[in-house]
Motif scaffolding. Sequence first.
Motif, PDB file in Angstrom:
ATOM      1  N   THR A 236    -137.396  -1.601 -72.568  1.00 28.96           N
ATOM      2  CA  THR A 236    -138.131  -3.043 -72.362  1.00 28.96           C
ATOM      3  C   THR A 236    -138.114  -3.414 -71.167  1.00 28.96           C
ATOM      4  O   THR A 236    -136.804  -3.346 -70.530  1.00 28.96           O
ATOM      5  CB  THR A 236    -137.211  -3.758 -73.566  1.00 28.96           C
ATOM      6  OG1 THR A 236    -137.600  -3.320 -74.766  1.00 28.96           O
ATOM      7  CG2 THR A 236    -137.751  -5.275 -73.408  1.00 28.96           C
ATOM      8  N   VAL A 237    -139.199  -4.148 -70.613  1.00 31.19           N
ATOM      9  CA  VAL A 237    -138.822  -4.780 -69.143  1.00 31.19           C
ATOM     10  C   VAL A 237    -138.933  -6.180 -69.165  1.00 31.19           C
ATOM     11  O   VAL A 237    -139.503  -6.694 -69.978  1.00 31.19           O
ATOM     12  CB  VAL A 237    -140.140  -4.088 -68.254  1.00 31.19           C
ATOM     13  CG1 VAL A 237    -140.051  -4.822 -66.899  1.00 31.19           C
ATOM     14  CG2 VAL A 237    -139.851  -2.667 -68.285  1.00 31.19           C
TER      15      VAL A 237
ATOM     16  N   THR B  95    -132.719  -2.161 -71.478  1.00 31.77           N
ATOM     17  CA  THR B  95    -133.475  -2.947 -70.982  1.00 31.77           C
ATOM     18  C   THR B  95    -133.611  -2.984 -69.318  1.00 31.77           C
ATOM     19  O   THR B  95    -132.514  -2.566 -68.686  1.00 31.77           O
ATOM     20  CB  THR B  95    -133.218  -4.325 -71.044  1.00 31.77           C
ATOM     21  OG1 THR B  95    -133.046  -4.715 -72.359  1.00 31.77           O
ATOM     22  CG2 THR B  95    -134.102  -5.469 -70.482  1.00 31.77           C
TER      23      THR B  95
ATOM     24  N   GLU C 148    -143.058  -0.460 -68.527  1.00 33.72           N
ATOM     25  CA  GLU C 148    -142.378  -0.108 -69.472  1.00 33.72           C
ATOM     26  C   GLU C 148    -142.752   1.501 -70.062  1.00 33.72           C
ATOM     27  O   GLU C 148    -141.898   2.300 -70.591  1.00 33.72           O
ATOM     28  CB  GLU C 148    -142.879  -0.972 -70.942  1.00 33.72           C
ATOM     29  CG  GLU C 148    -141.852  -2.315 -70.989  1.00 33.72           C
ATOM     30  CD  GLU C 148    -142.494  -3.096 -71.860  1.00 33.72           C
ATOM     31  OE1 GLU C 148    -141.584  -4.360 -72.130  1.00 33.72           O
ATOM     32  OE2 GLU C 148    -143.526  -2.779 -72.581  1.00 33.72           O
TER      33      GLU C 148
END
Length: 203
Positions: A190-191, A109, A184
Amino acid sequence: MANRFGNRLLLILLGSLIITGFLVFLFFYIKHQFTVSRIEISENGMVQKITSMGKLELVKYTMKDIIEQREVHPVLPDSRVLLLAVGEVTACIDLTKLKKSDIIQSKDTVTVFLPQPEICYARLDHEKSKVYDIRGAWFQESAKNMVEDVYRLAEKKIMDDAKEMNVLGMARQNAHLIFRPLLESISGKTVVLNFRQEQKKLE
């Protein structure tokens, strides 16, 4: 003698199978290591990629309205001017304000703290805006002042309308819809988007 020879042959075949299996496993393992790629990007690299985008426009509000400016006179007839006002307000995020500390990466992330949206510009389109009725102006200077006043009123109205439409709130929403998928694709992770706490107000 024959039994011993058979056992020896069995051991040789078994050893050959083990060696062959190991070689096959080694081949596919090495092939996998050469073909699999990972995306690794540092905070500095990501900041540079983002800030190179400059100001990201996320919302454009267009106004087209009839605005009346009226002056009431105690003796003479009232004067008024009607303006067809056409203009636009654009909300954006200034990505050049992003810092390395605004990007936090974990294994899967990336959390990005963006600057608050701001008004990039608010302007009337003087080519499309038009004064189409002016009455009660007895002098040229008076007519000129009335036109200038109604244009100032139109400029204020476009900002008031933008505030009422909550264009900055819409810009925050669009950042998640438009900007997050872009980040992304850059990071391969995952942002999560957040905004800094300071608030910018429409002036």
